[in-house]
Design an enzyme around this catalytic site. Structure first.
Site, PDB file in Angstrom:
ATOM      1  N   CYS A 122       0.996  -1.300   0.066  1.00 14.69           N
ATOM      2  CA  CYS A 122       0.107  -0.204  -0.093  1.00 14.69           C
ATOM      3  C   CYS A 122       0.874   1.256   0.141  1.00 14.69           C
ATOM      4  O   CYS A 122       1.083   1.554  -1.082  1.00 14.69           O
ATOM      5  CB  CYS A 122      -0.990  -0.056   1.084  1.00 14.69           C
ATOM      6  SG  CYS A 122      -0.347  -0.358   2.674  1.00 14.69           S
ATOM      7  N   SER A 123       1.171   1.779   0.942  1.00 14.74           N
ATOM      8  CA  SER A 123       1.800   2.977   1.166  1.00 14.74           C
ATOM      9  C   SER A 123       2.611   3.032   2.372  1.00 14.74           C
ATOM     10  O   SER A 123       2.760   4.428   2.977  1.00 14.74           O
ATOM     11  CB  SER A 123       0.760   4.083   1.038  1.00 14.74           C
ATOM     12  OG  SER A 123      -0.170   4.117   1.879  1.00 14.74           O
TER      13      SER A 123
END
Lengths: 107, 215
Positions: free
Chosen positions: B114-115
């Site tokens: 994701c991040s």
């Protein structure tokens, strides 16, 4: 891919979503591992291309977790959203938008 | 639609918020009512990340590592406490790993899931870091990704890709630019960009394409 992104948040709502998620994690509603796992699933819908892990994805992930945990279901969130949209329309420009400004508001 | 109607609409002095703004306000108000969040604390968090947390913190860590060999050794062996020595740390940086660039190895950081990103040293991630092209291509074609960022490394430099997660977040210790022996720690820190600590860039002062060296 290399576009500069000088501002931390592109819009105030992004900042609010970020702050909500951090606060709820610190309040113990979920761990960071649970969060990233859930966010990772959110951005990989089975029937569509993988999407960005942006604040829109954070918002969708947060709503899904709140529904799963029984904190706030989709109907409750939608009703409150509609109330804020009505409240905004009834609030003179430049004044703070309060839920009480919704013409249908009942305390 | 007649002129009068448009005129009336213009005199409707309501405020406008987008559906997504309304949705976030709805969540915040519901969560505040139930006691899960405190609106004042939310505002403080936003201010912190908009004004205080950012890559300047990581740049201080890098400059210290460039000037203090003992610090560099501590940073590479156990990054979290070494970073905490400079009063940097906290959420998103609970378990940090610093990987060092050398003439032989260039490091590149990504979060394929994701991040995940080391907030205390780099702030919040740039848009491209969270986008599918970077997440996917950093792993399968790191050299191509670096070229898009304007970084061309010698053929002989190996590229190692590190996948950040919620538990372990990576930061790159770039190579100190040449001819900076006289630089103060502060001047060195000014050479260190965010991208240099992700691995998608090099510090200011190192040419992105190595010049032809006379043999």
């Amino acid at each position: 891919m290399t576009e500069p992104s000088p501002n931390t948040f592109a819009a105030p709502w992004e900042a609010q979503v970020f702050a909500l998620v951090v606060s709820l994690q610190e309040a113990g509603l979920f761990t960071w591992s649970e969060w990233t796992d859930r966010l990772g699933r959110e951005i990989r819908p089975g029937d569509a291309p993988e999407r960005a892990a942006d604040y829109g994805a954070w918002l969708a992930t947060l709503e899904a977790i709140l529904a799963e945990r029984g904190v706030a279901g989709p109907e409750t969130v939608s009703a409150r959203t509609a109330a804020f949209l009505r409240a905004a329309a009834a609030t003179p420009h430049g004044q703070p938008i309060r839920l009480e400004n919704d013409p249908l508001y009942r305390p | 639609m007649g002129h009068d109607h448009a005129h009336d609409a213009h005199h409707h002095h309501g405020s406008e918020i987008s559906p997504v703004e309304a949705r976030v306000r709805a969540l915040e108000s519901l969560l505040a009512e139930k006691g899960y969040v405190d609106p004042a604390a939310l505002d403080a968090l936003v201010e912190l990340y908009e004004t205080k947390v950012g890559p300047h913190a990581g740049a201080r860590v890098v400059a210290r590592a460039w000037t203090d060999p003992a610090y560099r050794a501590r940073l590479l062996s156990d990054a979290t406490p070494a970073i905490a020595e400079l009063d940097i740390g906290g959420r998103g940086g609970e378990h940090m790993v610093v990987v060092e660039n050398t003439p032989e190895t260039h490091n590149l950081v990504v979060c394929t899931l994701c991040s995940c990103y080391p907030w205390p040293v780099l702030g919040l991630p740039p848009v491209w870091y969270k986008a599918p092209p970077y997440r996917a291509r950093a792993v399968i074609d790191p050299r191509g990704v670096l070229a898009e960022f304007g970084v061309t490394l010698p053929e002989t430099t190996r590229i190692t890709v590190w996948d950040s997660t919620a538990e372990t977040r990576y930061m790159v210790l770039p190579m100190r630019p040449a001819e900076t022996a006289s630089f103060s720690e502060e001047a060195l820190a000014a050479l260190v960009t965010r991208d240099a600590m992700i691995g998608t860039g090099l510090p200011r002062g190192i040419p992105a394409t190595p010049a032809e060296m006379p043999v």
